[in-house]
Write a protein that holds these residues in place. Structure first.
Motif, mmCIF file in Angstrom:
data_model
loop_
_atom_site.group_PDB
_atom_site.id
_atom_site.type_symbol
_atom_site.label_atom_id
_atom_site.label_comp_id
_atom_site.label_asym_id
_atom_site.label_seq_id
_atom_site.Cartn_x
_atom_site.Cartn_y
_atom_site.Cartn_z
ATOM 1 N N MET A 1 0.833 -1.170 0.000
ATOM 2 C CA MET A 1 0.000 0.000 0.000
ATOM 3 C C MET A 1 0.884 1.242 0.000
ATOM 4 O O MET A 1 1.721 1.406 0.857
ATOM 5 N N SER A 2 0.674 2.097 -0.959
ATOM 6 C CA SER A 2 1.527 3.273 -1.112
ATOM 7 C C SER A 2 0.931 4.471 -0.380
ATOM 8 O O SER A 2 -0.147 4.940 -0.723
ATOM 9 N N TRP A 3 1.643 4.954 0.624
ATOM 10 C CA TRP A 3 1.216 6.149 1.352
ATOM 11 C C TRP A 3 2.133 7.319 1.012
ATOM 12 O O TRP A 3 2.109 8.341 1.656
ATOM 13 N N ALA A 4 2.970 7.132 -0.043
ATOM 14 C CA ALA A 4 3.904 8.186 -0.425
ATOM 15 C C ALA A 4 3.151 9.405 -0.953
ATOM 16 O O ALA A 4 3.514 10.538 -0.658
ATOM 17 N N GLN A 5 2.100 9.199 -1.744
ATOM 18 C CA GLN A 5 1.341 10.310 -2.289
ATOM 19 C C GLN A 5 -0.024 10.342 -1.618
ATOM 20 O O GLN A 5 -0.859 9.473 -1.837
ATOM 21 N N LEU A 6 -0.243 11.343 -0.808
ATOM 22 C CA LEU A 6 -1.522 11.505 -0.126
ATOM 23 C C LEU A 6 -2.271 12.676 -0.749
ATOM 24 O O LEU A 6 -1.714 13.751 -0.943
ATOM 25 N N TYR A 7 -3.536 12.453 -1.040
ATOM 26 C CA TYR A 7 -4.387 13.517 -1.554
ATOM 27 C C TYR A 7 -5.095 14.228 -0.406
ATOM 28 O O TYR A 7 -5.616 15.313 -0.580
ATOM 29 N N MET A 8 -5.095 13.592 0.744
ATOM 30 C CA MET A 8 -5.610 14.234 1.958
ATOM 31 C C MET A 8 -4.898 13.606 3.143
ATOM 32 O O MET A 8 -4.705 12.395 3.187
ATOM 33 N N ASP A 9 -4.507 14.444 4.059
ATOM 34 C CA ASP A 9 -3.961 14.006 5.346
ATOM 35 C C ASP A 9 -4.473 15.001 6.375
ATOM 36 O O ASP A 9 -3.794 15.960 6.727
ATOM 37 N N ALA A 10 -5.712 14.785 6.822
ATOM 38 C CA ALA A 10 -6.395 15.744 7.691
ATOM 39 C C ALA A 10 -6.400 15.275 9.135
ATOM 40 O O ALA A 10 -6.630 14.093 9.402
ATOM 41 N N GLU A 11 -6.149 16.198 10.039
ATOM 42 C CA GLU A 11 -6.268 15.949 11.474
ATOM 43 C C GLU A 11 -7.504 16.675 11.983
ATOM 44 O O GLU A 11 -7.637 17.881 11.782
ATOM 45 N N ILE A 12 -8.375 15.941 12.652
ATOM 46 C CA ILE A 12 -9.579 16.535 13.224
ATOM 47 C C ILE A 12 -9.446 16.473 14.732
ATOM 48 O O ILE A 12 -9.368 15.384 15.312
ATOM 49 N N LYS A 13 -9.396 17.645 15.341
ATOM 50 C CA LYS A 13 -9.217 17.736 16.788
ATOM 51 C C LYS A 13 -10.476 18.334 17.417
ATOM 52 O O LYS A 13 -10.971 19.351 16.945
ATOM 53 N N PRO A 14 -10.976 17.731 18.490
ATOM 54 C CA PRO A 14 -12.133 18.301 19.181
ATOM 55 C C PRO A 14 -11.797 19.670 19.765
ATOM 56 O O PRO A 14 -10.680 19.905 20.212
ATOM 57 N N ASN A 15 -12.774 20.551 19.757
ATOM 58 C CA ASN A 15 -12.579 21.889 20.301
ATOM 59 C C ASN A 15 -12.819 21.872 21.815
ATOM 60 O O ASN A 15 -13.829 21.371 22.280
ATOM 61 N N ARG A 16 -11.888 22.404 22.547
ATOM 62 C CA ARG A 16 -12.033 22.584 23.994
ATOM 63 C C ARG A 16 -11.818 24.058 24.278
ATOM 64 O O ARG A 16 -10.725 24.585 24.116
ATOM 65 N N SER A 17 -12.888 24.748 24.668
ATOM 66 C CA SER A 17 -12.817 26.194 24.797
ATOM 67 C C SER A 17 -12.272 26.656 26.150
ATOM 68 O O SER A 17 -11.930 27.823 26.304
ATOM 69 N N LEU A 18 -12.189 25.774 27.117
ATOM 70 C CA LEU A 18 -11.723 26.172 28.442
ATOM 71 C C LEU A 18 -10.237 25.869 28.580
ATOM 72 O O LEU A 18 -9.810 24.722 28.499
ATOM 73 N N SER A 19 -9.457 26.917 28.799
ATOM 74 C CA SER A 19 -8.014 26.739 28.975
ATOM 75 C C SER A 19 -7.722 26.192 30.371
ATOM 76 O O SER A 19 -8.611 26.123 31.229
ATOM 77 N N GLU A 20 -6.455 25.859 30.611
ATOM 78 C CA GLU A 20 -6.064 25.375 31.940
ATOM 79 C C GLU A 20 -6.289 26.463 32.989
ATOM 80 O O GLU A 20 -6.763 26.182 34.083
ATOM 81 N N ARG A 21 -5.968 27.693 32.634
ATOM 82 C CA ARG A 21 -6.184 28.820 33.565
ATOM 83 C C ARG A 21 -7.680 28.990 33.850
ATOM 84 O O ARG A 21 -8.088 29.207 34.983
ATOM 85 N N GLY A 22 -8.504 28.883 32.800
ATOM 86 C CA GLY A 22 -9.950 28.976 32.969
ATOM 87 C C GLY A 22 -10.483 27.865 33.852
ATOM 88 O O GLY A 22 -11.388 28.082 34.667
ATOM 89 N N PHE A 23 -9.918 26.662 33.704
ATOM 90 C CA PHE A 23 -10.311 25.528 34.535
ATOM 91 C C PHE A 23 -10.023 25.814 36.010
ATOM 92 O O PHE A 23 -10.863 25.587 36.879
ATOM 93 N N VAL A 24 -8.829 26.346 36.299
ATOM 94 C CA VAL A 24 -8.454 26.659 37.681
ATOM 95 C C VAL A 24 -9.389 27.727 38.253
ATOM 96 O O VAL A 24 -9.848 27.615 39.400
ATOM 97 N N ILE A 25 -9.710 28.739 37.461
ATOM 98 C CA ILE A 25 -10.620 29.799 37.927
ATOM 99 C C ILE A 25 -12.002 29.229 38.200
ATOM 100 O O ILE A 25 -12.615 29.527 39.241
ATOM 101 N N LEU A 26 -12.507 28.389 37.286
ATOM 102 C CA LEU A 26 -13.836 27.803 37.462
ATOM 103 C C LEU A 26 -13.895 26.915 38.705
ATOM 104 O O LEU A 26 -14.837 27.025 39.510
ATOM 105 N N ILE A 27 -12.906 26.060 38.878
ATOM 106 C CA ILE A 27 -12.896 25.171 40.049
ATOM 107 C C ILE A 27 -12.758 25.982 41.331
ATOM 108 O O ILE A 27 -13.387 25.667 42.349
ATOM 109 N N SER A 28 -11.956 27.029 41.302
ATOM 110 C CA SER A 28 -11.819 27.893 42.488
ATOM 111 C C SER A 28 -13.145 28.535 42.836
ATOM 112 O O SER A 28 -13.533 28.594 44.007
ATOM 113 N N PHE A 29 -13.864 29.020 41.829
ATOM 114 C CA PHE A 29 -15.167 29.644 42.071
ATOM 115 C C PHE A 29 -16.164 28.628 42.634
ATOM 116 O O PHE A 29 -16.875 28.914 43.606
#
Length: 159
Positions: A1-29
């Motif tokens: 199987m030849s993977w030398a020529q790729l017509y698509m190589d897409a990475e799909i990452k879930p969106n996480r809107s809360l940063s680590e700093r935001g997490f600490v603030i939320l848990i503190s509250f």
């Protein structure tokens, strides 16, 4: 199987809107609100409420940790002239979810009343696997167009 020529190589990452700093603030509250509530309940003689408020904070922390870990899983979609491959990659491991010949794989779309792409699947011989579930309907529609284009190009290359 030849993977030398790729017509698509897409990475799909879930969106996480809360940063680590935001997490600490939320848990503190949340902790501050629970401590204030606990003080009120203890002053009224309801000491058994305190452990439950502690469990409340613990449950929120555990839920965020689980969400953060699931957000580290990346879905990779690769299209070559010979095959389409879908893998899930985490910092610890990689798992092959789907692999099929490019020439025979279909892309099926599920649309709602407003013509938004609600589901996207790769299909072959009665088997199906969902793709790009972490994307919004608009993003999923754009991804479907790009994936269809990559499949067409890969099929042309084969011929």
């Amino acid at each position: 199987m030849s993977w030398a020529q790729l017509y698509m190589d897409a990475e799909i990452k879930p969106n996480r809107s809360l940063s680590e700093r935001g997490f600490v603030i939320l848990i503190s509250f949340i902790t501050l609100v629970n401590v204030a509530s606990a003080m009120i309940f203890v002053s009224q003689g309801a000491a058994w409420v305190v452990p439950f408020l502690g469990l409340d904070v613990l449950a929120v922390v555990v839920a965020f940790i689980v969400s953060y870990r699931s957000g580290q899983i990346v879905e990779r979609v690769q299209v070559s002239p010979s095959a389409i491959r879908v893998t899930w990659e985490s910092p610890r491991a990689q798992r092959l979810v789907w692999e099929s010949p490019t020439a025979f794989t279909r892309l099926t779309l599920e649309r709602d009343e407003e013509d938004r792409v609600m589901g996207l699947r790769l299909a072959l011989s009665g088997r199906e696997t969902p793709v790009a579930a972490a994307l919004s309907p608009g993003e999923r529609g754009e991804f479907a167009e790009a994936l269809e284009q990559a499949i067409r190009q890969a099929r042309r290359h084969r011929g």
